[in-house]
Design a protein around this motif. Structure first.
Motif, PDB file in Angstrom:
ATOM      1  N   ILE A  47       4.319  -5.371  -4.516  1.00 24.71           N
ATOM      2  CA  ILE A  47       3.173  -6.058  -5.101  1.00 24.71           C
ATOM      3  C   ILE A  47       3.645  -7.475  -5.401  1.00 24.71           C
ATOM      4  N   SER A  55      -2.973 -11.329  -6.093  1.00 23.83           N
ATOM      5  CA  SER A  55      -1.947 -10.324  -5.821  1.00 23.83           C
ATOM      6  C   SER A  55      -2.247  -9.598  -4.514  1.00 23.83           C
ATOM      7  N   TRP A 101      -6.306  -4.972 -15.602  1.00 26.29           N
ATOM      8  CA  TRP A 101      -5.455  -5.920 -14.885  1.00 26.29           C
ATOM      9  C   TRP A 101      -4.254  -6.298 -15.736  1.00 26.29           C
ATOM     10  N   ILE A 119      -2.956   2.094  -7.147  1.00 27.52           N
ATOM     11  CA  ILE A 119      -2.664   0.679  -7.410  1.00 27.52           C
ATOM     12  C   ILE A 119      -3.718  -0.148  -6.695  1.00 27.52           C
ATOM     13  N   THR A 120      -4.306  -1.115  -7.410  1.00 26.60           N
ATOM     14  CA  THR A 120      -5.284  -2.023  -6.831  1.00 26.60           C
ATOM     15  C   THR A 120      -4.826  -3.449  -7.103  1.00 26.60           C
ATOM     16  N   THR A 121      -4.796  -4.284  -6.063  1.00 27.12           N
ATOM     17  CA  THR A 121      -4.424  -5.689  -6.227  1.00 27.12           C
ATOM     18  C   THR A 121      -5.686  -6.542  -6.281  1.00 27.12           C
ATOM     19  N   SER A 122      -5.520  -7.792  -6.741  1.00 27.19           N
ATOM     20  CA  SER A 122      -6.687  -8.651  -6.940  1.00 27.19           C
ATOM     21  C   SER A 122      -7.361  -9.063  -5.636  1.00 27.19           C
ATOM     22  N   GLU A 126      -6.161  -1.445  -2.054  1.00 28.75           N
ATOM     23  CA  GLU A 126      -5.899  -0.307  -2.925  1.00 28.75           C
ATOM     24  C   GLU A 126      -5.021   0.689  -2.188  1.00 28.75           C
ATOM     25  N   ASP A 139       4.496  -9.389  -9.021  1.00 30.88           N
ATOM     26  CA  ASP A 139       3.351 -10.251  -9.356  1.00 30.88           C
ATOM     27  C   ASP A 139       3.413 -10.621 -10.835  1.00 30.88           C
ATOM     28  N   HIS A 145      -2.419  -6.716 -11.182  1.00 34.57           N
ATOM     29  CA  HIS A 145      -2.867  -5.517 -10.481  1.00 34.57           C
ATOM     30  C   HIS A 145      -3.304  -4.480 -11.510  1.00 34.57           C
ATOM     31  N   THR A 147      -2.980  -0.362 -12.377  1.00 29.08           N
ATOM     32  CA  THR A 147      -2.268   0.884 -12.106  1.00 29.08           C
ATOM     33  C   THR A 147      -2.990   2.006 -12.835  1.00 29.08           C
TER      34      THR A 147
END
Length: 162
Positions: A47, A55, A101, A119-122, A126, A139, A145, A147
Motif C-alpha cells: 500500500i 493511495s 480512512w 483493504i480499500t485504497t483511496s 479493494e 502510505d 486506506h 482496513t
C-alpha cells in the motif's frame, strides 16, 4: 497529512454498518464476488501513496534462490532477507469496529494470522485478504486506506520496516 476523519463522516462503510461482515465481505462465504486478483504467487501486497496523497495497491514478487529438497525437507524457494527491526504480536478487537480512512503510522509489514481482511485504497481499489497474507504499509501521507477485519479477536503480526 493524514488526519482522523470525524465519526459522522459518510465514509465507504457508513451505509454498511448495520450489515454483518459476511454481507459486506462476500469472501467470507465462499469466494463469490471477490474483487481484485488473487495473490497466489505474490509475496506481499504494498500500500503506497503518490505525491498527491492518493493511495494505491501493488503486488510484489521477490526474486528467489532455490534450495534443493533434502531428505525430510521439501524444496525451498527463498527470497533475500528483508531488513526489519522488531516484531509485535497484536490482537485486533474487531467485534465493534468502525473502519475509516487512516495512514500507516510508519513503514511496516503486517501479517494477518487469522480471519479475512478487506483493504480499500483511496483510488478505489479493494482486496480481500485471507489469513497468512502479508502487506507492506507505506502510505504515510494523504487520505490513506481502510482496513476492515472479520469480527472477533484477530491476531496480527506488525513488523516495523524502518
Amino acid at each position: 497529512s493524514c488526519r482522523a476523519v470525524p465519526a459522522d463522516h459518510a465514509g465507504p462503510f457508513s451505509d454498511l454498518m448495520d450489515q454483518t461482515f459476511a454481507d459486506r465481505c462476500p469472501a467470507v462465504s465462499g469466494r463469490e464476488g471477490r474483487k481484485g486478483r488473487d495473490t497466489v504467487g505474490v509475496d506481499y501486497l504494498r500500500i503506497w501513496a503518490d505525491d498527491e496523497g492518493e493511495s494505491h495497491l501493488e503486488e510484489v514478487t521477490l526474486p528467489r534462490r532455490v534450495h534443493p529438497a533434502e531428505p525430510g525437507v521439501a524444496e525451498l524457494w527463498q527470497s533475500a532477507a528483508l531488513p526489519v527491526r522488531a516484531l509485535h504480536v497484536v490482537t485486533v478487537r474487531a467485534a465493534e469496529q468502525r473502519p475509516d480512512w487512516h495512514c500507516g503510522p510508519r513503514r511496516q509489514f503486517v501479517v494477518f494470522l487469522d480471519g479475512v481482511t478487506r483493504i480499500t485504497t483511496s483510488d478505489g481499489e479493494e482486496r480481500v485478504l485471507d489469513a497468512g497474507s502479508l502487506v507492506l504499509v507505506e502510505d504515510r501521507h494523504g487520505r490513506g486506506h481502510v482496513t476492515e477485519h472479520e469480527p472477533g479477536d484477530r491476531r496480527v503480526l506488525v513488523i516495523p520496516a524502518d
